[in-house]
Design an enzyme around this catalytic site. Structure first.
Site, short mmCIF file in Angstrom:
data_model
loop_
_atom_site.label_atom_id
_atom_site.label_comp_id
_atom_site.label_asym_id
_atom_site.label_seq_id
_atom_site.Cartn_x
_atom_site.Cartn_y
_atom_site.Cartn_z
N ASP A 129 0.86 -1.17 0.00
CA ASP A 129 0.00 0.00 0.00
C ASP A 129 0.90 1.23 0.00
O ASP A 129 2.08 1.14 0.38
CB ASP A 129 -0.88 -0.03 1.25
CG ASP A 129 -1.74 1.22 1.38
OD1 ASP A 129 -2.35 1.60 0.39
OD2 ASP A 129 -1.76 1.80 2.47
N ASP B 205 -6.79 -2.27 3.98
CA ASP B 205 -5.84 -3.30 3.56
C ASP B 205 -6.15 -4.66 4.19
O ASP B 205 -5.55 -5.67 3.80
CB ASP B 205 -4.41 -2.91 3.97
CG ASP B 205 -3.97 -1.60 3.34
OD1 ASP B 205 -4.25 -1.40 2.16
OD2 ASP B 205 -3.36 -0.77 4.04
N ASP C 85 -1.22 -0.80 6.12
CA ASP C 85 -1.40 -0.29 7.48
C ASP C 85 -2.83 0.13 7.79
O ASP C 85 -3.13 0.47 8.93
CB ASP C 85 -0.48 0.93 7.71
CG ASP C 85 -1.01 2.18 7.03
OD1 ASP C 85 -1.55 2.05 5.91
OD2 ASP C 85 -0.88 3.27 7.61
#
Length: 832
Positions: free
Chosen positions: A521, A724, A720
C-alpha cells in the site's frame, strides 16, 4: 453487519439472560402506567419458544418475591427487560420513565432499562434475512470441517473456532478448561518428578511405597488433566486419522499403564528387572508429557484467539445506534439492526455514519480513513454517498439508508477477511503426514516386538514381550517430535521481536521464506501517512512566504488536515499570522474569508474558476507538483491570483533503500493505492516501482493478491489501514506496519514494529533459518527413534544380551528432547 453480527444484535435481549432462560420476551410497548403487559403469555417473538418465566423461578438472581408463573395481570406487573412477573408491592427495583413507573425483578434489569429505555419498549423487528440456526464452528487447519457449536476436529483433534466471532464472545471454553487442568495438576507433576528423580536420595519412602505414592500423585494428572488428550487419541484411531494426538495418547498410556502394572503386580516381572529394590516405574514421564502438552495447548489457543481480533475490531467500528427521523419530524435513537433501507437518518457532528447511504441535507467533511486509509477527510453535500462507520466532522447531515446489514461496505470487508483467513493452507499438513506413517511404524514395531518375544524369547517370554513392547512405545514417545517445531518457533519469535518483527504464528515463520512477490500500500506504508507542507509559490508580486502567511491565516479557522499542515509550516517559519474574518468553507473546493481586510480565497481549480481567477500562469508549476504526488491549492487575494500552496504525504526515508534491497533479493514489488493514477505514478517513479495500480478499492486489493497467486506467485501484502485488511488476510503472508491500525495488525501474520520495510528482509532471512532449524530438530527426533526403537525391540539381544529397559528408553527420550532444545536455542544468535 455480518449475518452473525446481525443475529447477535437481533437476539441481544435474549442473550442478556441466556444463563437463566433463553428466549424471554420484551415488554409490549402498549404497557400500562405500571408496565403491565396486556399480551397473552405466548411464544417469544424471536425464538418461537414458550416463555420460560412460567416454569422458572427467579430471573437474573432475583429474590423469591419475583417468581414467574402463569397467571393473569392481577398477579403482578411485567419486567420490561426480561418478561418476568414482578409483585409491585414487594419489589424495590423501579424506574420512572416519561411519567410511567416500571418495576423490575432485579437491580441488573433496572440498570439495563435505565441505560436505554427505548430498546426495551420499542423493539422493532430486524430486517428479514436468512439467519443461521446456530453459530458455525470450523477447524483452522481443515476448513472443510464445519459444525454447529464448539468441538474438536475429527481429522487433527484441534479445537474448532467460530467462523464469525462476536464482540461479546467470552474466553475460549477450551482455553479455560485446559488452564484449569494444567494449573490444578502442575504441583502434582512437580511432586512426582522430584520424587522419581531424587526420591532415593531423599529417603522419604522405601522403594515399594515410593511407587505407590507416585501412582497416587500421577493418576489425577493422567486421568483427569490428560483426559482430553486421551480422548483425542481415541478419536484419531476411531477416525483412522493418526496424528500427533495419537502419539501423545499412546506414549502417555504406555508409560502410565506399564507403571501401574509394575506397581500393583510387581511379581509379574522377573527379578532381573528390579532396580534399587523395586521394578522401575515411569509415572513422571507420563505426568510430565501431559503437563507439557497442556502448556503447549494453552500457548497455542491464546495465539489462535488473536486471529479473530481483526474481525472483532471491524465489528466494533460500527455504531450501536442510529438517529431516525419520523414522518412527523420528530427523532428517535434506534439500535443499528433496526435500520431499514429508505430510512431517513440524522448524523450529528462527531458521530459515526450508521450505514451506507446518500446525503439528503447538510454539508460536512467525513473522515473515511478508517476504511480507505487516506488521511484527508472528504467533503460531503447533497447526493454524495456515505460509508457506514466513517466519522462525521463538524457539520450535521441528513442521509437516506441505502445499504444495511450484511450489504454495507464494512460488512463486506468483514466477510472478505473471514473468508481469506479460512482459506489459508495449514502449516501442519506435512507434519500430519509424517505423523501418520510414524505412528503406524511405531505401532507395527511394538506389536512385532510383543509377538516375537512372546513366541520366541527366553522365559518368562511374555513378560519380556510386554516390557520390550512398552520400551518401544516409550522411546517413541513424541516429546522430541512435539518440541521440534514449537521450540524453534519460540526462540525465533523472540529473536524476531528484537529485530523489530512480530510473527503472529508458526505458519507465518514457515511460509515467509517462500515469498517472491510483495504488494505494498502507499499511504502509511511507503509514505508517512499524514499530510505535510510541500511547497509554496508566489505570483503577481507575492513572495512564497506571503502566500504561505496569507493561506495559513485563512486556515486558522479550519480543522482540515491540509490546513493544519499549512499552519504548522507557517509557524515553523515564524510568520506573523492574522485572524481571518467571515471564514467560510466551500464544500469540496476550498475556503474563503477576509485576512487583513482583503478578500482571500484558497482552493482548487474549480473554486478559482467560480471566483473568476485565472490560474494559467502557474499551471505548469501545479502540474509539476501533482506529478510529485502533492495536492495543490491556489490562493487568490482580492480577485487576483497570488500563488499556490502544495501539501503532500512524504515518502518514508526507509522506503527507497528497503525496496532496493527487496529487488536485489529477487522480490517483485507491486504498489496498490487508493490514490489517483497521477499520484501513484509519481510515487512509483520516485521509488523505482515498475508495477503499480491506482484508485484501488479494498476488495480490489484482495482481488489483485488472488490474481497474482493464481499465476503461481507467493504473495506478501504490506499495508497499514483497515482498507488493507482483506488483502492482508488473503495474501500468503500479510505484513502490517506497527504504525498502522489495530485491524491491519490483527489481519496480518507479521507486524513490522517500526513500520520499516527493511524488516521484511530480516523476517525472510529468519524464516529460512528457522525452517532449517525445525528440519534439524525433526531429524534429531527421528534419529533417536530410528536408533532407539530397534534397540528397545531387542535386536542386539542375540549378540550382546543387551535389552533396553523402559528406564533407559525414557532417558533416551529425554536426551532427544534436550538435543532439540539445545539446537533451537542456537537461533538466538542468528544474524538478521
Amino acid at each position: 453487519m455480518s449475518a452473525h453480527g446481525h443475529k447477535h444484535g437481533h437476539d441481544r435481549a435474549a442473550a442478556d439472560h441466556e444463563h437463566d432462560h433463553r428466549g424471554c420476551g420484551h415488554a409490549h410497548p402498549e404497557a400500562t402506567a405500571q408496565g403491565q403487559d396486556k399480551r397473552p403469555q405466548a411464544a417469544h417473538a424471536h425464538g418461537g419458544h414458550a416463555d420460560p418465566g412460567a416454569a422458572s423461578g427467579s430471573c437474573c438472581g432475583a429474590p423469591k418475591s419475583c417468581q414467574g408463573g402463569a397467571g393473569n395481570d392481577a398477579d403482578g406487573v411485567v419486567d420490561p427487560v426480561c418478561g418476568m412477573r414482578v409483585d409491585p408491592q414487594t419489589s424495590t427495583h423501579r424506574h420512572d420513565h416519561e411519567g410511567r413507573i416500571y418495576h423490575f425483578c432485579s437491580a441488573r434489569c433496572r440498570e439495563k432499562f435505565a441505560a436505554d429505555p427505548q430498546r426495551w419498549l420499542s423493539p422493532d423487528p430486524a430486517p428479514a434475512q436468512e439467519m443461521p440456526a446456530g453459530t458455525i464452528y470450523t477447524c483452522p487447519m481443515h476448513p472443510e470441517i464445519r459444525q454447529e457449536g464448539p468441538g474438536t476436529c475429527p481429522k487433527c483433534g484441534m479445537a474448532l473456532e467460530p467462523e464469525m466471532p462476536s464482540l461479546e464472545e467470552e474466553e475460549n471454553p477450551e482455553l479455560r478448561d485446559f488452564g484449569r487442568r494444567f494449573w490444578g495438576t502442575l504441583p502434582l507433576t512437580a511432586a512426582v518428578f522430584i520424587l522419581a528423580m531424587f526420591g532415593g536420595r531423599l529417603g522419604l519412602f522405601d522403594p515399594d511405597t515410593r511407587s505407590w505414592v507416585e501412582l497416587v500423585l500421577a493418576t489425577p494428572v493422567v486421568l483427569w488433566a490428560g483426559w482430553p488428550l486421551l480422548e483425542r487419541c481415541v478419536q484419531s484411531i476411531r477416525n483412522r486419522s493418526p496424528n500427533m494426538w495419537t502419539l501423545i495418547g499412546i506414549g502417555v498410556s504406555a508409560a502410565f499403564g506399564y507403571s501401574v502394572v509394575a506397581t500393583v503386580a510387581p511379581d509379574l516381572f522377573p527379578e532381573s528387572f528390579r532396580e534399587h529394590g523395586r521394578i522401575g516405574v515411569y509415572f513422571e514421564a507420563a505426568a510430565v508429557i501431559v503437563s507439557l502438552t497442556l502448556l503447549g495447548q494453552l500457548l497455542e489457543l491464546r495465539a489462535r484467539s488473536k486471529t479473530s481480533a481483526a474481525i472483532k475490531a471491524l465489528l466494533g467500528l460500527a455504531p450501536k445506534t442510529a438517529r431516525r427521523l419520523r414522518e412527523d419530524g420528530s427523532e428517535e435513537d434506534i439500535p443499528l439492526e433496526h435500520v431499514h433501507v429508505g430510512d431517513r437518518l440524522r448524523v450529528r457532528p462527531g458521530e459515526k455514519v450508521p450505514v451506507d447511504g446518500t446525503v439528503l441535507e447538510g454539508r460536512s467533511s467525513v473522515d473515511e480513513s478508517m476504511l480507505t486509509g487516506e488521511p484527508i477527510p472528504v467533503e460531503k453535500q447533497a447526493d454524495d454517498s456515505l460509508i457506514g462507520a466513517t466519522l462525521n466532522g463538524t457539520g450535521s447531515l441528513v442521509m437516506r439508508a441505502d445499504q444495511v446489514g450484511s450489504a454495507t461496505v464494512l460488512s463486506r470487508i468483514i466477510q472478505l477477511v473471514a473468508q481469506a483467513q479460512r482459506s489459508r493452507a495449514p502449516m501442519q499438513r506435512m507434519a500430519d503426514k509424517v505423523a501418520y506413517w510414524f505412528v503406524l511404524a511405531v505401532l507395527a514395531a511394538a506389536v512385532s516386538t510383543f509377538f516375537v518375544w512372546g513366541l520366541l524369547g527366553p522365559e518368562p517370554s511374555w513378560t519380556y514381550a510386554v516390557l520390550n513392547a512398552v520400551s518401544v512405545l516409550i522411546i517413541a514417545c513424541p516429546c522430541a517430535l512435539g518440541l521440534a517445531t514449537p521450540m524453534s518457533v519460540m526462540v525465533a519469535t523472540g529473536r524476531a521481536a528484537n529485530a523489530g518483527v512480530l510473527f503472529r504464528d508458526a505458519e507465518a515463520i514457515e511460509r515467509f521464506r517462500t515469498i517472491d512477490t510483495l504488494v505494498v500500500d502507499k499511504t502509511g506504508t511507503l509514505t508517512e501517512g499524514r499530510p505535510a507542507f510541500h511547497e509554496a509559490s508566489g505570483a503577481s508580486g507575492f513572495s512564497a512566504d506571503d502566500v504561505l502567511r496569507i493561506a495559513a491565516s485563512l486556515d486558522l479557522g479550519s480543522e482540515h488536515p491540509l490546513a493544519e499542515a499549512i499552519v504548522d509550516e507557517a509557524r515553523a517559519r515564524s510568520l506573523a499570522l492574522e485572524t481571518a474574518q467571515d471564514f467560510e468553507s466551500v464544500t469540496g473546493s476550498g475556503v474563503r474569508g477576509r485576512v487583513g481586510g482583503r478578500a482571500v480565497v484558497l482552493g482548487n481549480t474549480r473554486l478559482m474558476a467560480d471566483t473568476g481567477v485565472d490560474v494559467a500562469s502557474v499551471a505548469d508549476t501545479a502540474e509539476r507538483l501533482r506529478g510529485e504526488g502533492a495536492s495543490v491549492m491556489f490562493l487568490a487575494v482580492d480577485g487576483r491570483l497570488a500563488g499556490l500552496v502544495a501539501v503532500a504525504d512524504p515518502i518514508k526515508e526507509s522506503s527507497a533503500p528497503a525496496l532496493a534491497a527487496l529487488r536485489e533479493a529477487g522480490i517483485h514489488v507491486v504498489m496498490a493505492t487508493g490514490d489517483g493514477e497521477t499520484t501513484a505514478r509519481a510515487v512509483a517513479g520516485k521509488l523505482g516501482i515498475d508495477s503499480f495500480h491506482g484508485e484501488v478499492r479494498p476488495e480490489d486489493k484482495a482481488e489483485l493478491v488472488t490474481r497474482l497467486q493464481a499465476r503461481g506467485q507467493r504473495v506478501a501484502m504490506a499495508g497499514d489501514g483497515i482498507n488493507d485488511a482483506p488483502a492482508l488476510a488473503a495474501a500468503d503472508i500479510g505484513i502490517a506496519m506497527g504504525t498502522g491500525t489495530d485491524v491491519a495488525m490483527s489481519s496480518a501474520q507479521v507486524t513490522l514494529i517500526k513500520g520499516d520495510l527493511r524488516g521484511i528482509l530480516r523476517a525472510r532471512e529468519l524464516s529460512a533459518a528457522t525452517v532449517r532449524n525445525m528440519k534439524q530438530n525433526l531429524g534429531f527426533a527421528f534419529v533417536y527413534n530410528g536408533i532407539g526403537v530397534p534397540i528397545a525391540a531387542g535386536v542386539l539381544y542375540p549378540l550382546t544380551g543387551l535389552l533396553l529397559s523402559p528406564m533407559l528408553a525414557a532417558l533416551a527420550m529425554s536426551l532427544s528432547s534436550v538435543s532439540v532444545i539445545g539446537n533451537a536455542l542456537r537461533l538466538r544468535g542468528a544474524r538478521v
